[in-house]
Each structure stands twice: as structure tokens, then as C-alpha cells.
Design a protein around this motif. Structure first.
Motif, PDB file in Angstrom:
ATOM      1  N   UNK A   1       0.847  13.800   2.908  1.00  0.00           N
ATOM      2  CA  UNK A   1      -0.565  13.760   3.318  1.00  0.00           C
ATOM      3  C   UNK A   1      -1.120  12.343   3.179  1.00  0.00           C
ATOM      4  N   UNK A   2      -0.786  11.682   2.064  1.00  0.00           N
ATOM      5  CA  UNK A   2      -1.256  10.306   1.855  1.00  0.00           C
ATOM      6  C   UNK A   2      -0.653   9.358   2.889  1.00  0.00           C
ATOM      7  N   UNK A   3       0.634   9.523   3.184  1.00  0.00           N
ATOM      8  CA  UNK A   3       1.282   8.667   4.182  1.00  0.00           C
ATOM      9  C   UNK A   3       0.640   8.860   5.557  1.00  0.00           C
TER      10      UNK A   3
ATOM     11  N   UNK B   1       4.185  17.891  -4.958  1.00  0.00           N
ATOM     12  CA  UNK B   1       4.048  16.430  -4.981  1.00  0.00           C
ATOM     13  C   UNK B   1       4.445  15.840  -3.629  1.00  0.00           C
ATOM     14  N   UNK B   2       5.506  16.361  -3.032  1.00  0.00           N
ATOM     15  CA  UNK B   2       5.927  15.859  -1.720  1.00  0.00           C
ATOM     16  C   UNK B   2       4.871  16.134  -0.661  1.00  0.00           C
TER      17      UNK B   2
ATOM     18  N   UNK C   1      10.465  12.084   4.515  1.00  0.00           N
ATOM     19  CA  UNK C   1       9.301  11.226   4.275  1.00  0.00           C
ATOM     20  C   UNK C   1       9.503   9.938   5.062  1.00  0.00           C
ATOM     21  N   UNK C   2       8.427   9.213   5.305  1.00  0.00           N
ATOM     22  CA  UNK C   2       8.490   8.047   6.185  1.00  0.00           C
ATOM     23  C   UNK C   2       7.644   6.919   5.600  1.00  0.00           C
TER      24      UNK C   2
ATOM     25  N   UNK D   1       0.814  -1.211   0.000  1.00  0.00           N
ATOM     26  CA  UNK D   1       0.000   0.000   0.000  1.00  0.00           C
ATOM     27  C   UNK D   1       0.851   1.266   0.000  1.00  0.00           C
ATOM     28  N   UNK D   2       1.909   1.272   0.814  1.00  0.00           N
ATOM     29  CA  UNK D   2       2.797   2.435   0.884  1.00  0.00           C
ATOM     30  C   UNK D   2       4.231   1.975   0.654  1.00  0.00           C
TER      31      UNK D   2
END
Length: 749
Positions: free
Chosen positions: A513-515, A507-508, A535-536, A465-466
Motif C-alpha cells: 500500500x505504501x509503495x 505487514x506485506x 513487491x516492487x 524514500x522507498x
């Protein structure tokens, strides 16, 4: 007869004013001597600084030069006279050394070998220079005593003797050209000279940082975690070690350990304690300098005072002469400080920093004397190019040993460079137990896998998923993105340097936000994301690379330690995923070699022992390439007759083989508005900083192809505007000229 140094123009009409308003030559020489002495005193060479300041323009005492000022078209060589005079007065060692700086104060430090009319020996033997002896009625040179040389830089061992001598010449040259520029500017353009900023004290700046760090600590207490606790301990250790006496330090902190704030805190506290002049923060990538500079501005500048504390200096734009007038006060101060780094905190790139240290032109060398008595923090020190590793280390060592600098080599993967550091200088590690830190900050397991085709990799990404996949080439990123998109349209993102900073930032933001929301987030990126991007991801795939790159990739996985463990999978890509140029295959092979012996390193590919093993292998493999262009050899060979090849070294020392050129892209309505304003502005260069978020760097051949396609417009003589929207893709960024069939929408500015 009255002798003049400079004419004076009306700044509006450009008409030459009457002679009584010209600058007296005597006045110019004594003022430059004062400023040059002031600068050279910082490294014990004040008397020599005064001498070259007095001598640099004595050739203007000729009748021919005075007629030149009055309108004669005959060119007059005025720099050679001073070089010859000082060589004759002070002899073949000191006099010859100072002659380099004097002869080169306009055209650049010359080569010291015979064979070209521009070289120093030919200049010193030149017979046809105009008579300048009238200087003796106005200028008196100070007597040079042995005691005047006692505090000068001295080589700390025999291997550095020639290097230290040539370095001192370069530093004296920096003092002279900066002094000459400043006094000329003061006379010619007092308003411009007055726009140079006053200096906020480093103690005041450190107090501001302390307040910022208090707020950071309070936020961490509200969200307690092992990671936040350890970051605070790292910060406290850096503040404690800032009391250490000046020298060479290493700061080995795992990715995600907060080393940006901690290293800055070390630098500022150390600078206050030991009365240093400035902090110079050196970053490997142009792509992240803006974000780091903004972090520092937020922490160190007081918006209510509108003071200028942080200088952000890199090579995205070179400002043409005459583009200064329409800048606001803050921008003027910033631009003027970029000329000589006269600012308390300088954030710059490794390219700008090291190339300046080996440059020979006055415009690049003006800043060098301001590296004296500074704290230099070298972020991601492992990124110093192997081909220039030794010259870079020698320059930093010389700054520590003879110019009062403190240098911090700051990285998660400390390269094994101790044996390459000259002068018996031993680095001090700031952290008490870096190995223990590695264990505490262990948030991922690295799996060294086998080959993966794009099809297999895309399938693996869709099943997760991620997930973040980092590849080595833009082409591979695009091909893989297309493969993933064929399988799912859900939450797919692409990142590369072909996207302008504003585009990447957006984009980042969507990625983060999605993460955060736990939504689908599959990212395909080039190495760009390894450069300090916060990012994580729970899972990261990394195309085969050096251990330092793998460690950076691991820093994007389970970054905050919220999961029990993250997974980093290293894979061997298809052929198009491994660049043929450079040493990508070689360093990937060394990583495999270390991975095959993991039992020697407690099964951890990113342990400090494994990292040291990797770098030892790398430096052993590349032992003949650590000074590939023979910079140190050329300098050492120059010891005979002081034939230092300054101009040749400057040509050879180019950290980036192929220089890139900025192209400004009309990415959004705001970019298009600023581009239109710029084109219609009487001083288009004043809009440069506003345009930086819309810059994509391209190679010369790419710019030529875009020009041939008719989609580049040059504005203000040095800005390249993309005027066809079809050449910029909303997913991938700037396209190659061959990708676009025909222009579709041409923007008219």
C-alpha cells in the motif's frame, strides 16, 4: 480351520466384534494383490506387484498368529515368512529383491547387509518363525515368466544399473504398502475409506485454467506494457512446447516473467495430451507453499462443486492417529490424499518430495508410485541443496527414464547440472531464446559495491524514500532495523521467518500500500522476501550472497518495469551479517570472482553466461560434496548380494540438518480464539489447518528453552502453544527465551 487377517472393532465402543465379522485372510491377500498389481502395472511390474501382495501376510497362516488375533499377548513375526517363501520360490535375484518389500511392509525397508537381526539377510536366515504352510490351501502364486519382466524398468546405461534396480524395489514397496493400508482401512473403517475423494479429470482442470488465463490476459490488455506482453508470449510458448514428447525440460524465465502460471499451463496441457495422472509442483520453501497452493486453488477448483483438486502437502504438522473423526468432508479428503498423493494436483516442498524418494518407512513411501506417469515441476531448481545435488538429479532422471514422468526444472538462474545428469538424458529448454528474455526483462542494474557498515547502510536507506535491504541473518535484520529507526520513524518495516504468516501477510499488505501510494517505505528483511513475494522497489540493497540469491533480490526491484531502471546494490556486510555456518562466505566469494570478470559477460552480473560461470565455479569447488553423504556410493556398493542399505540411506538423506518444530503463537484475537477452541475441542487436530497462519518454526533447542521458561503448552499431544504474549514482538515476531526477563501476560486457554 478358518484363517483371519484382521479382527474388527466397533468404532464407537472399541470392542472387538464376533469372529464372523472379522476379515478373512484369503480375502485380504487377494485384494491387496489386486491393488498392488494395479499400481505396479504403471511401470511394467504388475506381476511382481501381485506376487508381493499375495505373499506379504502369509505368515498369518500360523496358529500362533491366529491365537494373537484371539487375544494372546505373544508377538508373532508374520512378515518374515512371506519374504522367505518368495526368496525360495523366485531365487537370489528376483526373489531376494521382492523379499525387501515383503519383509519391510510394516517396519520399513531393511538394510541388505549382514550384521543386525533387523537386516534382510538375518531375516531370511531366521529359523524360529511359526509354521505357515496352511497358506497353500488358499493362496496360489502366479507363475513368473520372462515375458513378465520385459517391460520392467531397465537401466539406460551401466552407471545406473544398481541405482535403477534399488529404485524399482522401492517403487514396488510403495505399491505394496499403499495397497495394504487401503484394504485394511476399507475393512476396518469403511466411512474413512469412503471419504477418499473422487478424481476430477485433468482435462476439466485444464479448461478451468484456460478460463483463468483468459481473464489474466484481459487485465493485461487494459494495462499494456512490455512486461505484460512478454509474459503472454512466455505463456504461449509454454503451451506450444507442451506438445513435446515427455522427458526432462528446463524453463529458464527471468524473475517476474510469470513462470508460475506458465509452468502450470505447460504441465496441465502436457498431462492432458499424454494422459498423465497428476501434476506435482515442488516448491523450495515451506514459507510460500500456502500462497502458491491458494493461487492454484483459485485457478483450478470450482467452488460451486466443492471439489478437491489441489493437495497442499508439507511437514508443518504430522497428524497423530485418531485425529481424523471430526474433520469436515473436504478436510478429510485432503488429509487422506496427503497419505498417498491421490489428488490431481499436488503442491509440496522439496524436502517432502526428495526425502520421500529416499525414505524407507511405509508412511513416507506410499506416495512414490503416484509419481509414476506424472508431470513434476521443480520450482527454483537452483535451490536443491548442493550436498544432495547428485542423488536428487538421479532420482528425477530415473522417474523420467523408467516411470513415465516429465520433469521441468524451472528457474531464473538455471544451474549448470547437465554434466551431472546420468543415463544420457538431455534436457530440452522450453524457451526459444532465454538470453533474449534476460535482455527484455532487464529492469535493474546490479552494482557490486564494497563493504558497508550498519551505520552507512542505515544512512543510505534513510536518504531513499522507498528501499528494500535484504540481509543473511535475523540478527543482522534486527540490528539494522534498530539503526534505521534511530534515524527516522517514517515508514520502517521488518520481515523475517520469526513472524507468523498472518503477521507477515499484514505487514506485506502495508508495504504494498505504501509503495503504491508513493509513501515512505523502508524495509529490512531476511532472505524470506526473495521467496516469491511480489513487491516492487526502486532500490534494493543485498548483502553479499550467491548469484542466484542476488537474482531473486533483483526480482523485487522495478518488478513491473514502471521505471526506466532500478538499482540493486550488493554490499559486503559487517561480520555479524555473514553466517559462519554453511557456505555463505564461499558463494559470496564466487559471486565476487564472477563480478571481477564482468567484461566477459557483457558487463551484466545476471546474464545467463555469468550465471553459468558462477554455477560452474560452485560445482567445481564443491565437486566432492555433490553427494556429501555418499548416498549413490552406498547404493552402488549394495550391488554385491543385493545388499542395498535402504534404512541407512533413509537416515542419511535429510535435506534439512536440524528439523524444526512448529510453535503456534497468539498473534491476534482470532489466533487466540482458535487456540482456545482447539484446546477445548474433543479432536484438537481438526483445527490444525486453521492454525497454520499462526505458526513459527523453531529449532529443537529453541523449543526446549521456551519450555524451560514455562511459556509453551502442549495441546493434542503434538501442538505447541505459546501462552505468554511478551514472547512475541509486534515488529520482530517470536523472541528467543533469553530476550524476555519474565512473563507478563499469560493466556489461559
Amino acid at each position: 480351520m478358518i484363517y483371519y487377517g484382521h479382527t474388527k472393532e466397533d468404532l464407537l465402543t472399541k470392542h472387538v466384534l464376533p469372529q464372523e465379522q472379522w476379515q478373512l485372510l484369503k480375502e485380504h491377500l487377494y485384494e491387496v494383490a489386486y491393488l498392488s498389481e494395479q499400481r505396479a502395472t504403471k511401470f511394467g511390474a504388475g506381476k511382481l506387484g501381485r506376487i508381493i501382495g499375495l505373499a506379504h501376510d502369509i505368515g498369518k497362516y500360523s496358529n500362533q498368529f491366529q491365537k494373537r488375533l484371539e487375544g494372546s499377548s505373544q508377538k508373532v513375526d508374520h512378515a518374515t515368512a512371506g519374504a522367505q517363501e518368495i526368496r525360495q520360490r523366485l531365487g537370489k535375484v528376483i526373489g531376494h529383491a521382492l523379499a525387501f518389500a515383503i519383509a519391510g511392509h510394516h517396519g520399513g525397508l531393511p538394510d541388505g547387509n549382514k550384521g543386525d537381526p533387523k537386516n534382510l539377510p538375518e531375516r531370511l536366515d531366521k529359523k524360529d518363525i511359526p509354521t505357515y504352510q496352511a497358506f497353500k490351501r488358499e493362496i496360489e502364486f502366479p507363475v513368473l515368466h520372462n515375458r513378465d519382466l520385459e517391460s520392467m524398468p531397465q537401466a539406460k546405461d551401466s552407471t545406473m544399473r544398481t541405482f535403477s534396480f534399488s529404485f524399482c524395489i522401492r517403487m514396488l514397496y510403495s505399491c505394496l504398502v499403499d495397497a495394504d493400508y487401503l484394504d485394511t482401512e476399507r475393512f476396518m473403517n469403511p466411512e474413512k475409506f469412503g471419504a477418499r475423494t473422487g478424481k476430477t479429470s485433468l482435462s476439466m482442470i485444464f479448461q478451468r485454467l484456460e478460463k483463468k488465463l483468459e481473464n489474466v490476459a484481459k487485465r493485461s490488455q487494459k494495462n499494456p506494457s512490455i512486461i505484460n506482453s512478454e509474459r503472454q508470449k512466455i505463456l504461449e510458448r509454454c503451451l506450444e512446447m507442451a506438445e513435446s514428447k515427455p522427458g526432462l525440460f528446463t524453463l529458464t524465465v527471468p524473475t517476474g516473467g510469470g513462470k508460475t502460471y506458465s509452468s502450470l499451463a505447460f504441465g496441465l496441457k502436457h498431462a492432458v495430451k499424454y494422459n498423465k495422472d497428476r501434476i506435482i509442483y515442488v516448491i523450495p520453501y515451506t514459507s510460500i507453499i500456502e500462497q502458491n497452493a491458494q493461487v492454484f486453488r483459485d485457478a483450478l477448483e470450482d467452488g460451486s462443486l466443492n471439489d478437491s483438486v489441489v493437495l497442499e502437502h508439507h511437514s508443518n504438522f504430522e497428524y497423530p492417529e485418531g485425529s481424523f473423526d471430526d474433520w469436515d468432508k473436504h478436510e478429510k479428503a485432503h488429509r487422506l490424499a496427503a497419505e498417498n498423493w491421490e489428488m490431481p494436483v499436488v503442491v509440496t516442498t522439496a524436502v517432502q518430495f526428495f526425502e520421500s524418494l529416499y525414505a524407507n518407512k511405509g508412511s513416507r513411501c506410499r506416495k512414490l508410485h503416484n509419481m509414476t506417469n506424472s508431470v513434476i515441476i521443480m520450482d527454483e531448481a537452483q535451490m536443491i541443496p548442493i550436498e544432495y545435488m547428485k542423488p536428487c538429479l538421479w532420482a528425477m532422471t530415473e522417474l523420467v527414464l523408467n516411470y513415465g514422468a516429465t520433469v521441468v526444472l524451472c528457474t531464473a538462474t538455471q544451474p549448470a547440472v547437465n554434466n551431472m545428469i546420468p543415463g544420457n538424458l538431455k534436457p530440452v529448454e522450453i524457451m526459444e531464446n532465454p538470453c533474449e528474455l534476460q535482455t527484455i526483462f532487464k529492469r535493474v542494474t546490479v552494482h557490486y559495491g564494497n563493504e558497508m557498515s550498519d551505520e552507512e547502510l542505515a544512512a543510505a536507506m534513510v536518504e531513499t524514500t522507498q528501499v528494500l535491504t535484504i540481509v543473511n541473518t535475523r540478527r543482522h535484520a534486527r540490528l539494522l532495523f534498530d539503526k534505521v529507526q534511530e534515524k527516522t520513524g517514517d515508514g520502517i518495516y521488518h520481515l523475517s521467518a520469526r513472524m507468523c504468516p498472518a503477521h507477515r501477510k499484514l505487514v506485506l499488505a502495508e508495504i504494498r500500500e505504501a509503495l503504491q501510494a508513493g509513501q515512505s517505505c523502508r524495509v529490512v528483511s531476511t532472505q524470506l522476501i526473495e521467496a516469491g513475494v511480489d513487491v516492487d522497489f526502486p532500490t534494493v540493497y543485498r548483502a553479499a550472497a550467491g548469484i542466484d540469491s542476488i537474482a531473486q533480490a533483483a526480482g523485487r526491484c522495478n518488478r513491473e518495469g514502471r521505471r526506466t531502471e532500478g538499482n540493486v546494490i550488493v554490499f559486503n556486510p559487517e561480520a555479524h551479517g555473514m553466517p559462519t555456518k554453511g557456505r555463505f562466505s564461499a558463494v559470496a566469494g564466487l559471486t565476487r570472482s564472477t563480478a571481477r570478470r564482468l567484461q566477459e559477460f557483457d558487463g551484466e552480473l545476471l546474464s545467463l553466461a555469468a550465471i553459468e560461470d558462477y554455477f560452474q565455479q560452485l560445482f567445481d569447488l564443491e565437486k566432492n560434496n555433490l553427494d556429501m553423504h555418499g548416498i549413490l556410493r552406498m547404493i552402488d556398493e549394495g550391488q554385491h548380494d543385493l545388499a542395498f542399505p535402504f534404512a541407512t540411506v533413509a537416515r542419511e538423506f535429510q535435506l534439512i540438518d536440524s528439523a524444526t518444530i512448529p510453535v503456534i503463537v497468539p498473534w491476534d484475537k482470532q489466533a487466540q480464539r482458535i487456540m482456545e477452541e482447539t484446546e477445548n475441542h474433543p479432536f484438537p487436530a481438526s483445527r490444525v489447518r486453521s492454525l497454520q497462519p499462526y505458526v513459527v518454526q523453531v529449532y529443537q533447542h529453541e523449543l526446549i528453552a521456551l519450555r524451560q521458561a514455562g511459556v509453551i503448552k502442549t495441546v493434542g499431544e503434538f501442538m505447541n502453544f505459546l501462552i505468554d504474549l511478551s514472547f512475541y514482538d509486534e515488529r520482530f515476531g517470536l523472541k528467543d527465551a533469553k530476550e524476555v526477563k519474565a512473563p507478563t501476560e499469560v493466556l489461559m486457554f
